[in-house]
Enzyme design. Sequence first.
Site, mmCIF file in Angstrom:
data_model
loop_
_atom_site.group_PDB
_atom_site.id
_atom_site.type_symbol
_atom_site.label_atom_id
_atom_site.label_comp_id
_atom_site.label_asym_id
_atom_site.label_seq_id
_atom_site.Cartn_x
_atom_site.Cartn_y
_atom_site.Cartn_z
ATOM 1 N N THR A 12 8.484 -8.820 10.994
ATOM 2 C CA THR A 12 9.714 -8.514 10.243
ATOM 3 C C THR A 12 10.004 -7.012 10.221
ATOM 4 O O THR A 12 11.117 -6.580 10.525
ATOM 5 C CB THR A 12 9.566 -9.036 8.798
ATOM 6 O OG1 THR A 12 9.267 -10.432 8.864
ATOM 7 C CG2 THR A 12 10.825 -8.823 7.992
ATOM 8 N N ILE A 13 9.030 -6.230 9.840
ATOM 9 C CA ILE A 13 9.252 -4.787 9.701
ATOM 10 C C ILE A 13 9.136 -4.091 11.055
ATOM 11 O O ILE A 13 9.987 -3.268 11.420
ATOM 12 C CB ILE A 13 8.241 -4.176 8.686
ATOM 13 C CG1 ILE A 13 8.410 -4.839 7.306
ATOM 14 C CG2 ILE A 13 8.388 -2.674 8.607
ATOM 15 C CD1 ILE A 13 9.768 -4.673 6.654
ATOM 16 N N SER A 140 6.562 -0.045 -0.629
ATOM 17 C CA SER A 140 7.069 -1.401 -0.367
ATOM 18 C C SER A 140 8.571 -1.512 -0.641
ATOM 19 O O SER A 140 9.193 -0.585 -1.165
ATOM 20 C CB SER A 140 6.322 -2.399 -1.252
ATOM 21 O OG SER A 140 6.789 -2.248 -2.589
ATOM 22 N N CYS A 141 9.113 -2.670 -0.348
ATOM 23 C CA CYS A 141 10.559 -2.877 -0.548
ATOM 24 C C CYS A 141 10.959 -2.711 -2.010
ATOM 25 O O CYS A 141 11.904 -1.973 -2.323
ATOM 26 C CB CYS A 141 10.971 -4.242 -0.016
ATOM 27 S SG CYS A 141 9.904 -5.599 -0.526
ATOM 28 N N ARG A 169 11.964 -12.536 -4.259
ATOM 29 C CA ARG A 169 12.182 -13.644 -3.319
ATOM 30 C C ARG A 169 10.811 -14.230 -2.959
ATOM 31 O O ARG A 169 9.828 -13.505 -2.858
ATOM 32 C CB ARG A 169 12.948 -13.168 -2.070
ATOM 33 C CG ARG A 169 12.220 -12.111 -1.213
ATOM 34 C CD ARG A 169 11.297 -12.737 -0.210
ATOM 35 N NE ARG A 169 10.610 -11.787 0.652
ATOM 36 C CZ ARG A 169 9.375 -11.340 0.450
ATOM 37 N NH1 ARG A 169 8.687 -11.705 -0.617
ATOM 38 N NH2 ARG A 169 8.823 -10.519 1.327
ATOM 39 N N HIS A 194 4.015 -2.745 -9.558
ATOM 40 C CA HIS A 194 5.117 -1.965 -8.971
ATOM 41 C C HIS A 194 5.338 -0.631 -9.702
ATOM 42 O O HIS A 194 5.677 0.366 -9.067
ATOM 43 C CB HIS A 194 6.402 -2.793 -8.991
ATOM 44 C CG HIS A 194 6.254 -4.128 -8.328
ATOM 45 N ND1 HIS A 194 5.867 -5.263 -9.011
ATOM 46 C CD2 HIS A 194 6.428 -4.497 -7.036
ATOM 47 C CE1 HIS A 194 5.814 -6.277 -8.177
ATOM 48 N NE2 HIS A 194 6.137 -5.857 -6.969
ATOM 49 N N HIS A 220 15.496 -9.539 -3.283
ATOM 50 C CA HIS A 220 14.953 -9.369 -4.636
ATOM 51 C C HIS A 220 16.091 -8.872 -5.532
ATOM 52 O O HIS A 220 17.022 -8.221 -5.059
ATOM 53 C CB HIS A 220 13.879 -8.286 -4.683
ATOM 54 C CG HIS A 220 12.732 -8.455 -3.732
ATOM 55 N ND1 HIS A 220 11.804 -9.454 -3.824
ATOM 56 C CD2 HIS A 220 12.331 -7.698 -2.678
ATOM 57 C CE1 HIS A 220 10.878 -9.315 -2.879
ATOM 58 N NE2 HIS A 220 11.187 -8.260 -2.168
HETATM 59 P P1 NAD Z 1 4.846 -9.876 9.512
HETATM 60 O O1 NAD Z 1 3.802 -10.877 9.280
HETATM 61 O O2 NAD Z 1 6.270 -10.296 9.646
HETATM 62 O O3 NAD Z 1 4.507 -9.018 10.809
HETATM 63 C C1 NAD Z 1 3.233 -8.489 11.045
HETATM 64 C C2 NAD Z 1 2.952 -8.585 12.528
HETATM 65 O O4 NAD Z 1 1.718 -7.925 12.815
HETATM 66 C C3 NAD Z 1 2.842 -10.006 13.028
HETATM 67 O O5 NAD Z 1 3.621 -10.129 14.202
HETATM 68 C C4 NAD Z 1 1.346 -10.161 13.320
HETATM 69 O O6 NAD Z 1 1.093 -11.053 14.380
HETATM 70 C C5 NAD Z 1 0.968 -8.755 13.716
HETATM 71 N N1 NAD Z 1 -0.467 -8.443 13.615
HETATM 72 C C6 NAD Z 1 -1.461 -9.199 13.068
HETATM 73 N N2 NAD Z 1 -2.648 -8.551 13.184
HETATM 74 C C7 NAD Z 1 -2.391 -7.374 13.805
HETATM 75 C C8 NAD Z 1 -3.204 -6.297 14.212
HETATM 76 N N3 NAD Z 1 -4.539 -6.271 14.004
HETATM 77 N N4 NAD Z 1 -2.605 -5.240 14.825
HETATM 78 C C9 NAD Z 1 -1.277 -5.225 15.038
HETATM 79 N N5 NAD Z 1 -0.461 -6.238 14.678
HETATM 80 C C10 NAD Z 1 -1.018 -7.309 14.069
HETATM 81 O O7 NAD Z 1 4.694 -8.802 8.330
HETATM 82 P P2 NAD Z 1 5.814 -7.851 7.766
HETATM 83 O O8 NAD Z 1 6.610 -8.586 6.747
HETATM 84 O O9 NAD Z 1 6.519 -7.174 8.888
HETATM 85 O O10 NAD Z 1 4.921 -6.818 6.946
HETATM 86 C C11 NAD Z 1 4.308 -5.706 7.577
HETATM 87 C C12 NAD Z 1 4.017 -4.665 6.527
HETATM 88 O O11 NAD Z 1 5.261 -4.258 5.935
HETATM 89 C C13 NAD Z 1 3.145 -5.151 5.356
HETATM 90 O O12 NAD Z 1 2.386 -4.050 4.892
HETATM 91 C C14 NAD Z 1 4.174 -5.542 4.303
HETATM 92 O O13 NAD Z 1 3.664 -5.518 2.992
HETATM 93 C C15 NAD Z 1 5.210 -4.447 4.522
HETATM 94 N N6 NAD Z 1 6.544 -4.799 4.048
HETATM 95 C C16 NAD Z 1 7.067 -6.044 4.249
HETATM 96 C C17 NAD Z 1 8.323 -6.337 3.766
HETATM 97 C C18 NAD Z 1 8.917 -7.694 3.906
HETATM 98 O O14 NAD Z 1 9.672 -8.130 3.044
HETATM 99 N N7 NAD Z 1 8.660 -8.423 4.967
HETATM 100 C C19 NAD Z 1 9.071 -5.353 3.103
HETATM 101 C C20 NAD Z 1 8.538 -4.075 2.968
HETATM 102 C C21 NAD Z 1 7.257 -3.798 3.429
#
Ligand code: NAD
Length: 340
Positions: A12-13, A140-141, A169, A194, A220
């Site tokens: 996602t990110i 974080s978000c 959410r 938070h 959210h």
């Molecule tokens: P996600 O699960 O969508 O994506 C993470 C990706 O990393 C996946 O494709 C996974 O396969 C891959 N991955 C797994 N192990 C790995 C490794 N050892 N090395 C490299 N890649 C690996 O997660 P996300 O939602 O993108 O979240 C990533 C970070 O961003 C987290 O710290 C999360 O808390 C933060 N974040 C997420 C959101 C959200 O709402 N999704 C918002 C803000 C911050």
Amino acid sequence: MAVRVAVNGYGTIGKRVADAVARQPDLTLVGIAKTRPNFEAEQAVAKGYKVYIAGDGTKDAFDAAGVPTAGRVDELIRQVDVVVDAAPDKVGKENAKLYKAAGVRSVFQGGEKSDVAEVSFSALANFDAAKGKHAVRVVSCNTTGLSRAGAVVSRRWPVTSWEATIVRRAADPAETNRGPINGILPTFQLPSHHGPDVKTVLPQLPITTTAVVVPTTLMHVHVNHVRFATPPRDGAELLAAFRGSRRFHVFGAWEGVDGTPQAMEFARDRGLNRNDLMENVLWENGLKVDGHDAWFFQAIHQESIVIPEVVDALRAMFELAPDAEHSMAITDRTLGLTKS
Ligand code: NAD
């Protein structure tokens, strides 16, 4: 010469960070690293991004899927100045060892604890604190949304207390393995984490937070109650502060935006990359000032709010811009963000 950037973790990110970095005049996306050859890997190749194999991924799996790869993540890391880690929560801390061993700088996400980096970051709150740093964590978000609002408000009017209830959410839209799909779950941590997280970027803000999880994937919502030592004159003055700031979008009462579904519909109509909504969303009719007290709602698109922040963090670390305003101006222009 442009700063060379890798993105490790392409979910996602990570995929949004990659697209954003690729649009910056002073940053070059060298490649992305992914563990699995799914549709996102295929799309990365279609965009011309070099794909490297991360974590426990194997070349055999990528070859079998017909997704071309350029090597393993350590080969990618050797070619760059900085890695943006976007791996799942807590995996970034493990990955940090790779970056340290290679002597490259790193940006982490809010799913890591603050001790993963030298400083936690949110552009409006503490851009200068990241200048010249080697490891930075973008909060974080939810923390980004509260930090932006906290920075805008508390710099103009001294705050006595700030209470925020975070209506979270349950999952991102693509996450089929999370819930609840029917129920409201209190977060049994009082106050929630938070508030202390906001203080990693705004140490003086007297904020406490609580949270509940609700069955939606859209955004959210934060319910804020702020008490001021010296309050804004009225709601119009407080609203003007948000309207005048980067990274805020204020819907007028006439616009017919009842809640998060219409906010996301607005984002789809606007049509930025992935229809993202990277600003804090406020409502003109969802804000009130009465004496020393103010209340306002804000909505946060969890998938995209941190993306401009990551770009600004990179610019701060490499001192590519003199201050937050200069950096945010470039970021916002290249990502298509305009003030409401
Ligand atoms: P996600 O699960 O969508 O994506 C993470 C990706 O990393 C996946 O494709 C996974 O396969 C891959 N991955 C797994 N192990 C790995 C490794 N050892 N090395 C490299 N890649 C690996 O997660 P996300 O939602 O993108 O979240 C990533 C970070 O961003 C987290 O710290 C999360 O808390 C933060 N974040 C997420 C959101 C959200 O709402 N999704 C918002 C803000 C911050």
